[in-house]
Design an enzyme around this catalytic site. Structure first.
Site, PDB file in Angstrom:
ATOM      1  N   LYS A   1       0.839  -1.211   0.000  1.00  0.00           N
ATOM      2  CA  LYS A   1       0.000   0.000   0.000  1.00  0.00           C
ATOM      3  C   LYS A   1       0.866   1.250   0.000  1.00  0.00           C
ATOM      4  CE  LYS A   1      -1.904   1.575   4.008  1.00  0.00           C
ATOM      5  NZ  LYS A   1      -1.603   2.977   4.317  1.00  0.00           N
ATOM      6  N   ASN A   2       1.834   1.277   0.920  1.00  0.00           N
ATOM      7  CA  ASN A   2       2.582   2.528   1.107  1.00  0.00           C
ATOM      8  C   ASN A   2       3.652   2.751   0.038  1.00  0.00           C
ATOM      9  OD1 ASN A   2       0.935   3.243   3.150  1.00  0.00           O
ATOM     10  ND2 ASN A   2       2.303   2.567   4.797  1.00  0.00           N
TER      11      ASN A   2
ATOM     12  N   CYS B   1      -6.264   7.260   8.841  1.00  0.00           N
ATOM     13  CA  CYS B   1      -6.525   6.629  10.134  1.00  0.00           C
ATOM     14  C   CYS B   1      -6.364   7.634  11.264  1.00  0.00           C
ATOM     15  CB  CYS B   1      -5.519   5.495  10.376  1.00  0.00           C
ATOM     16  SG  CYS B   1      -5.761   4.077   9.326  1.00  0.00           S
TER      17      CYS B   1
ATOM     18  N   ARG C   1      -3.177  14.385  12.490  1.00  0.00           N
ATOM     19  CA  ARG C   1      -1.945  14.059  11.748  1.00  0.00           C
ATOM     20  C   ARG C   1      -1.435  15.283  10.980  1.00  0.00           C
ATOM     21  NH1 ARG C   1      -2.689   8.235   9.155  1.00  0.00           N
ATOM     22  NH2 ARG C   1      -0.447   8.316   8.906  1.00  0.00           N
TER      23      ARG C   1
ATOM     24  N   ASP D   1       3.388   0.016  12.323  1.00  0.00           N
ATOM     25  CA  ASP D   1       2.269  -0.651  11.645  1.00  0.00           C
ATOM     26  C   ASP D   1       2.191  -2.141  11.988  1.00  0.00           C
ATOM     27  OD1 ASP D   1       1.754   1.778  10.462  1.00  0.00           O
ATOM     28  OD2 ASP D   1       2.764   1.290   8.585  1.00  0.00           O
TER      29      ASP D   1
ATOM     30  N   ARG E   1      -9.061  -0.846   3.082  1.00  0.00           N
ATOM     31  CA  ARG E   1      -8.179   0.251   2.669  1.00  0.00           C
ATOM     32  C   ARG E   1      -6.780  -0.263   2.349  1.00  0.00           C
ATOM     33  NH1 ARG E   1      -7.076   3.943   6.847  1.00  0.00           N
ATOM     34  NH2 ARG E   1      -5.521   4.453   5.296  1.00  0.00           N
TER      35      ARG E   1
HETATM   36  N1  EPU Z   1       4.509  14.305  11.696  1.00  0.00           N
HETATM   37  C1  EPU Z   1       4.468  15.639  12.025  1.00  0.00           C
HETATM   38  N2  EPU Z   1       4.396  16.539  11.023  1.00  0.00           N
HETATM   39  C2  EPU Z   1       4.365  16.198   9.717  1.00  0.00           C
HETATM   40  C3  EPU Z   1       4.428  14.832   9.378  1.00  0.00           C
HETATM   41  C4  EPU Z   1       4.499  13.917  10.397  1.00  0.00           C
HETATM   42  O1  EPU Z   1       4.473  15.992  13.192  1.00  0.00           O
HETATM   43  O2  EPU Z   1       4.309  17.094   8.862  1.00  0.00           O
HETATM   44  C5  EPU Z   1       4.580  13.295  12.768  1.00  0.00           C
HETATM   45  C6  EPU Z   1       3.377  12.382  12.792  1.00  0.00           C
HETATM   46  O3  EPU Z   1       2.304  12.948  13.498  1.00  0.00           O
HETATM   47  C7  EPU Z   1       3.928  11.136  13.451  1.00  0.00           C
HETATM   48  C8  EPU Z   1       5.375  11.107  12.978  1.00  0.00           C
HETATM   49  O4  EPU Z   1       5.655  12.426  12.488  1.00  0.00           O
HETATM   50  O5  EPU Z   1       3.916  11.298  14.844  1.00  0.00           O
HETATM   51  C9  EPU Z   1       5.641  10.130  11.882  1.00  0.00           C
HETATM   52  O6  EPU Z   1       4.747  10.322  10.878  1.00  0.00           O
HETATM   53  P1  EPU Z   1       5.106  10.034   9.378  1.00  0.00           P
HETATM   54  O7  EPU Z   1       4.985  11.328   8.630  1.00  0.00           O
HETATM   55  O8  EPU Z   1       6.318   9.238   9.242  1.00  0.00           O
HETATM   56  O9  EPU Z   1       3.924   9.149   8.995  1.00  0.00           O
HETATM   57  P2  EPU Z   1       3.272   9.191   7.635  1.00  0.00           P
HETATM   58  O10 EPU Z   1       4.308   9.499   6.611  1.00  0.00           O
HETATM   59  O11 EPU Z   1       2.037   9.989   7.683  1.00  0.00           O
HETATM   60  C10 EPU Z   1       3.686   6.708   6.920  1.00  0.00           C
HETATM   61  C11 EPU Z   1       2.771   5.585   6.583  1.00  0.00           C
HETATM   62  C12 EPU Z   1       2.108   5.087   7.848  1.00  0.00           C
HETATM   63  C13 EPU Z   1       3.178   4.648   8.842  1.00  0.00           C
HETATM   64  C14 EPU Z   1       4.121   5.824   9.099  1.00  0.00           C
HETATM   65  C15 EPU Z   1       5.226   5.521  10.059  1.00  0.00           C
HETATM   66  C16 EPU Z   1       2.039   6.193   4.371  1.00  0.00           C
HETATM   67  C17 EPU Z   1       0.929   6.657   3.483  1.00  0.00           C
HETATM   68  N3  EPU Z   1       1.753   6.067   5.653  1.00  0.00           N
HETATM   69  O12 EPU Z   1       2.834   7.682   7.481  1.00  0.00           O
HETATM   70  O13 EPU Z   1       1.307   4.000   7.484  1.00  0.00           O
HETATM   71  O14 EPU Z   1       2.573   4.261  10.033  1.00  0.00           O
HETATM   72  O15 EPU Z   1       4.661   6.288   7.852  1.00  0.00           O
HETATM   73  O16 EPU Z   1       6.074   4.618   9.577  1.00  0.00           O
HETATM   74  O17 EPU Z   1       3.135   5.911   3.905  1.00  0.00           O
HETATM   75  C18 EPU Z   1      -0.496   2.535   7.666  1.00  0.00           C
HETATM   76  O18 EPU Z   1      -0.098   2.038   6.598  1.00  0.00           O
HETATM   77  O19 EPU Z   1      -1.376   2.010   8.378  1.00  0.00           O
HETATM   78  C19 EPU Z   1       0.103   3.779   8.113  1.00  0.00           C
HETATM   79  C20 EPU Z   1      -0.443   4.548   9.044  1.00  0.00           C
END
Ligand code: EPU
Length: 421
Positions: free
Chosen positions: A22-23, A116, A123, A308, A401
């Site tokens: 997915k990611n 989520c 987020r 995850d 999803r």
């Molecule tokens: N964060 C911030 N500001 C930002 C971006 C992130 O404070 O602008 C914080 C988030 O709130 C969190 C931390 O940084 O506490 C890490 O978030 P990250 O940005 O790494 O998460 P993400 O990129 O939104 C991706 C995956 C997630 C996975 C995380 C962590 C995708 C679409 N999503 O999310 O996947 O949990 O990295 O590895 O790539 C899932 O597949 O179920 C899922 C949630």
């Protein structure tokens, strides 16, 4: 709303294949915007988040052709720089369209992305906005409504991520690929999906070095081409199936996967006592002869223990001997679902929003549950498969999803699971 009805306790055995990640899929689809040429994607998972991404792209004017797990995307006739708010609101992955749109059209308007509910404050996307500003863009934010980002001229930048973010790293990497100048990104996320994306972009003329390490240097190109990208195996699905096999004490072979991507989980499971072997693209879990023992974990950015995989691992810890502390460091709402596991019979104490203690082993009993998010959803499915009696899981859109035809694949290894529309 469809739901799953699962009768637990059926012996599981056989082979189960892993889908495309997915990611990874959610990043390559927006990457189609980086070039006006046609992109072909193979091993695309048939999941709801991919459908939502295609909706956004089609709405922007892209032409998409589908054939099973393959798709071609043609973005040459794009006619809008505004992401449809209703569509983009539905999933976090919609933020991935912003960087490529900005790089190609110097303008993009979009709502706060959905997804989520696993972190407080909806987020945040502050790192993305900070990054686009570093590239020379102006960001207008109409609170609660939309963001409007514009630039006369974009340029490479030096940016240090104040915290490690997967999607922010990918977004800045994509933008930097086709804007003038050199970009240096520090404290980058290192997930395999990022490396796969960088390798593909490089094969199309981008100049990205250091993907998969904390520092990336990107020499912006005037344009890049588009070719064929094969989505890498889903490491979270792989890990979830390995954990499922261990929790069900079953002989299961997980195929079409890359064990290298879940080494931290495999090392942890070895300490738990799980009996498994693996090759380049398979993992075989054998039913265990001796007792399994609790191992505490702390989630961490890749290559650490993936957040995850925390939820399915919690289910396994309810079945093993001893006490495990689960420390979720990435998201502050990712343990709340464990209350449902307690209702099924688990012995779980919540210390604070980031930590739970599990005392095992405990018998689980079927219940009526609601899937709160994707990863808690698969954890509830695993719990239901090993529980005594029948479990009903509502809101399985959250599972759809990210997991393709889950019930069909689980039935293939002997599970009693029905989708009721
Ligand atoms: N964060 C911030 N500001 C930002 C971006 C992130 O404070 O602008 C914080 C988030 O709130 C969190 C931390 O940084 O506490 C890490 O978030 P990250 O940005 O790494 O998460 P993400 O990129 O939104 C991706 C995956 C997630 C996975 C995380 C962590 C995708 C679409 N999503 O999310 O996947 O949990 O990295 O590895 O790539 C899932 O597949 O179920 C899922 C949630």
């Amino acid at each position: 709303m469809p739901k799953f009805i699962i009768t637990g306790g059926r012996p599981l055995s056989g082979k189960i294949a892993v889908s495309g990640a997915k990611n990874s899929a959610l990043k390559i689809i927006p990457a189609a915007l980086l070039s006006a040429e046609v992109l072909t994607i193979k091993n695309l998972p048939g999941i709801e988040d991919v459908e939502r991404s295609f909706e956004v792209l089609t709405d922007l004017g892209a032409k998409i052709e589908r054939n099973g797990n393959e798709a071609t995307i043609n973005t040459s006739g794009l006619n809008s720089t505004e992401l449809n708010a209703k569509m983009a609101n539905k999933f976090r992955g919609s933020i991935m369209f912003v960087g490529p749109m900005l790089a190609r059209f110097k303008e993009v308007k979009f709502p706060h992305p959905g997804g989520c509910v696993i972190g407080a404050g909806g987020r945040p996307i502050d790192l993305f906005l900070e990054g686009y500003r570093a590239f020379g863009a102006e960001v207008e934010e109409v609170s609660g409504k939309f963001y409007h980002i514009k630039a006369n001229k974009l340029h490479g930048a030096d940016y240090f991520f104040p915290l490690v973010s997967v999607t922010a790293t990918e977004s800045m990497m994509m933008t930097a690929s086709i804007i003038p100048g050199t970009t240096t990104l520090k404290n980058c996320a290192m997930e395999p999906e990022i490396t796969a994306l960088a390798e593909y972009l490089n094969s199309q003329g981008a100049k990205i070095s250091g993907a998969g390490t904390p520092t990336m240097i990107i020499e912006g190109q005037e344009k890049i081409s588009a070719g064929t990208f094969t989505v890498i195996p889903d490491r979270i699905e792989t890990g979830s199936f390995v954990i499922m096999a261990a929790a069900a004490n079953a002989n299961i072979e997980i195929t079409h996967c890359n064990p290298e991507h879940i080494m931290t989980l495999l090392q942890t499971l070895k300490k738990v006592g799980v009996d498994f072997s693996f090759g380049t693209d398979w993992i075989k879990v054998n039913s265990s002869k001796g007792p399994l023992t609790a191992q505490s974990i702390k989630t961490h950015e890749y290559p650490g223990f993936a957040t995850d995989l925390q939820s399915p691992y919690v289910v396994l810890m309810t079945q093993v001997q001893g006490t495990a502390l689960i420390h979720e460091t990435i998201y502050d709402r990712r343990l709340i679902w464990t209350d449902m596991l307690s209702q099924m019979g688990a012995n779980i104490t919540m210390c604070d929003p980031h930590r739970i203690v599990i005392q095992g082993p405990t018998k689980l009993y079927g219940k009526h549950l609601i899937s709160p998010d994707l990863r808690a959803g698969i954890a509830l499915v695993i719990a239901a498969l090993i529980a005594e009696g029948q479990t009903e899981i509502d809101n399985i859109y959250q599972i759809d999803r990210g997991y393709e035809k889950l019930e069909e694949r689980l039935r293939g290894i002997g599970a009693d699971i029905e989708r009721v529309e």
